[in-house]
Design an enzyme around this catalytic site. Sequence first.
Site, PDB file in Angstrom:
ATOM      1  CG  HIS A 297      -1.511   1.274   0.919  1.00 25.82           C
ATOM      2  ND1 HIS A 297      -3.100   0.908   0.757  1.00 25.82           N
ATOM      3  CD2 HIS A 297      -1.752   2.353   1.445  1.00 25.82           C
ATOM      4  CE1 HIS A 297      -3.724   2.534   1.180  1.00 25.82           C
ATOM      5  NE2 HIS A 297      -2.982   3.050   1.753  1.00 25.82           N
ATOM      6  CD  GLU A 298       1.413   2.676   3.642  1.00 28.27           C
ATOM      7  OE1 GLU A 298       1.491   4.344   3.752  1.00 28.27           O
ATOM      8  OE2 GLU A 298       0.547   2.646   4.309  1.00 28.27           O
TER       9      GLU A 298
HETATM   10  N1  B3K Z   1      -1.802   8.129   3.953  1.00 23.12           N
HETATM   11  C1  B3K Z   1      -1.502   7.568   5.844  1.00 23.12           C
HETATM   12  C2  B3K Z   1      -2.696   7.806   7.148  1.00 23.12           C
HETATM   13  C3  B3K Z   1      -2.560   9.518   7.510  1.00 23.12           C
HETATM   14  C4  B3K Z   1      -3.749   9.409   8.418  1.00 23.12           C
HETATM   15  C5  B3K Z   1      -3.366  11.044   9.125  1.00 23.12           C
HETATM   16  N2  B3K Z   1      -4.134  10.586  10.369  1.00 23.12           N
HETATM   17  C6  B3K Z   1      -1.569   6.117   5.746  1.00 23.12           C
HETATM   18  C7  B3K Z   1      -2.089   5.688   4.235  1.00 23.12           C
HETATM   19  O1  B3K Z   1      -3.077   6.000   3.645  1.00 23.12           O
HETATM   20  O2  B3K Z   1      -1.748   4.752   3.195  1.00 23.12           O
HETATM   21 ZN    ZN Z   2      -2.891   5.280   1.708  1.00 24.66          ZN
END
Ligand code: B3K
Ligand code: ZN
Length: 871
Positions: A297-298
């Site tokens: 995902h990341e």
């Molecule tokens: N984009 C981050 C989530 C951030 C949350 C901030 N409160 C993780 C993710 O969805 O990949």
């Molecule tokens: Zn995300």
Amino acid sequence: PSTVYLKDYRVPEYLVDSTRLHFELQPKATLVKSQLKIRRNPAAGEGLPPLVLDGVELELLSVSIDGKLVPASRYQELPQGLSIPVDAPEFELEIHNRINPEDNTSLEGLYLSNGMYCTQCEAEGFRKITYYPDRPDVMSRFTTTIVAPRQYPVLLSNGNETARGTTEDGRQFVTWEDPFAKPSYLFALVAGDLQQVEDSYTTASGREVKLQIFTEAKNIGKCDHAMRSLKKAMRWDEEVYGREYDLDIFMVVAVDHFNMGAMENKGLNIFNSACVLASPETATDSTFQRIESIVGHEYFHNWSGNRVTCRDWFQLSLKEGFTVFRDAEFSADMNSRAVKRIEDVSMLRTTQFAEDGGPMAHPVRPDSYMEISNFYTLTVYEKGAEVVRMIHTLLGAEGFRKGSDLYFERHDGCAVTCEDFIKAMEDANGVGLTQFRRWYSQAGTPVLDVTDAYDEATGNYALTVKQSCPPTPGQEQKLPFHIPLALGLLGAEGTDLPLDSAGNTQVVLQVTEQEQTFNFTGLQEKPLPSLLRDFSAPVKVRYGYTTEQLLFLMRNDSDAFNRWDASQRLAFMALEQLQSDYRQGKSLYLPEALVAAYRSVLQNRDLDPALIAEMLALPSEQTLAEQSEQIDAEAIIVARKFARGALAKALKDDLLVCYRGLHSDKPYSPDAAEIAARSLKNTCLTYLCVTEDTDALELAQQQFHRASNMTDSAAALGALVNFAEAADTEAALAQFYQRWRQDTQVVELWFGLQSTSARWGTLEKVRELMQHPAFEQKNPNKVRAVIGGFANRNFTQFHRADGSGFEFVAEQVIALDKLNPQIAARLVIPITRWKKYRGELGEKMQGALQAVMDSGKLSADLYEVVSKSLA
Ligand code: B3K
Ligand code: ZN
């Protein structure tokens, strides 16, 4: 707190062409110097309005423009920022400020975790580091210098390292340059005494990328699985989306104190330790799979989120819904597709449906918010992913790929909207998705009421579909959705009937009107419909299936997902009946047909064992609650417990045979086949222990003592904690803790097994766990394991009739709000759904919620959730 509206969006007044940051790290007084090249945004109009920057909890030291100090009388410090008069369309701004990472318990901005500095900026954390136009449509090129004492040998930020050295006073520094313009929410900094695991990856076009995972020394042996997952994800994104990685280095850092799973900062992903560290001895199969999916995902965010980002936070699902869809497909390709789908859908049905039917219901693209952190929701993520999946279903894999190619090409380097995403899909395929857009703007879970009629004389089969959607806050009336309804028709033999002259056995009906009839001609017999195959839309389908028909689908449906779904419908019907019998004081009994169905599933050697395990699992109490008009917690608990007990008793011999057949001494491997075997084996073990028979518990003891991997060990311990005598449970728990007390991740699991036990996790026990030396109120993982486990996954104890469970959660939420508002606002959710509960329990829940409201000044995060839920 004030409300922000999507309709008020305006382009930024000023742009930031480059951002130079300089950090001098100190626990209580970190000095931040920021130099910004600022330019009037030509798209924003005429004149030179003041420059307004966001800033929260900062100590401002100085402001200079083009090298000249601006006297304090010239600028204005705002409650949440800074307003500076401007007299030229381009200038260089320099700001010095101080921050206090050590006292930052919100885990947003720059903070310390076990002596290591790290950041979390999404969504609005950068403003807790320095004054800045902290909004995603301001994209800038960042250069970052970190200066720190020698006990922090590792100093990281985004992009490539361009310089390092020692300052005159003996501190060291490193400078990082990120060649890609990015919004402030993707900024990251890490400093600590860390070890690293290194590997490399050669991209499709032959570039070599250095891969590094950083952790504390003691965890260095737990990085292999994440590294393997990363390389798989990089390959997969090239093959399936044609997307290559774009920097020469990709870094991952594991952090113990983290509000969520992980964060996709450009080139420097920061992970919750629990979502990256694993070894066979210490992590369960589901942890292995969770790591693979989160690493994926990341990584996928590098394109869907970073290269193409969001214009504003209302567009969050643009990156999150799309990226969840991407990671789900990645996991499906790496493991069992059907099982992944079942897991995702059961989670969606339980938790997202509840959100969509509750006081915080909102569209995938919300219209307003008080605190954006509250909108990192199941709706934005999981339902958002379902919406993208529907586009995939409507366009087909190839059409979808054309659309994603166009989207990435058209918007690379830009901050865009959900509308831009759909538009790219339309343009690349020459189709219109006008009505489909309602999925982004209308909240609530649509319901399809399906009826059918067969005309023997003509061989015509007519399927009538009526759609509706319940009202949600601020949206009384809904317009019809465009719903792709995948279906097949089964003949009496159990095979799929051909649905057209080409012999296709599955169609996707385009449901677009309130009521529609679809005709199938030339059928020799009345078919049985298999509806919403593979869960082709996030809706509820009602059709008057009989028990026999569901049993038939369970055995014969060619769609694995629907075979499972039939088992769930069947169980649900039986559990409904049990609840109603219980309320009427009748004696309870489980229909023989259901027992027979479970037995044949258990004996089926052709099915994937993981699928069998899913089919044997009764819907959870939470799922039953979501599906009830009015929740009767006591009836749900009694009915489910009874059904589970009756099944366990009736199937005892089969469960034992199955368990023995699957038990193996092979070395651990987290591959799909072995995970499947362990999953079924441990499902059998748990059922066996339900009876509380000594021989079954003996089996659990043996497995507990002999297990060579955490999956088997934790499953056995879980069975003991739920079904063994107190003395045996205590002994096993103590032994487990003794063995693993040094391992943070295992201790979290140990907490969770106790707090979620219907038997062991009483409120008194949970309070005791909070006094345990390993519990830490400032650590979200610990809070989630102990308090969150109790509130979200211990239906029985949490719903105790005296309301003490609700009062406890209220009390914890009030305390946590002072430390970490984001965590408090999540933890309160289980007591926000009071309107759905029957009688006194609902009132008690409401009372607990009101107590939170009346407790004094709440954070914006908590205030938004509580006030909307009391309304
Ligand atoms: N984009 C981050 C989530 C951030 C949350 C901030 N409160 C993780 C993710 O969805 O990949
Ligand atoms: Zn995300």
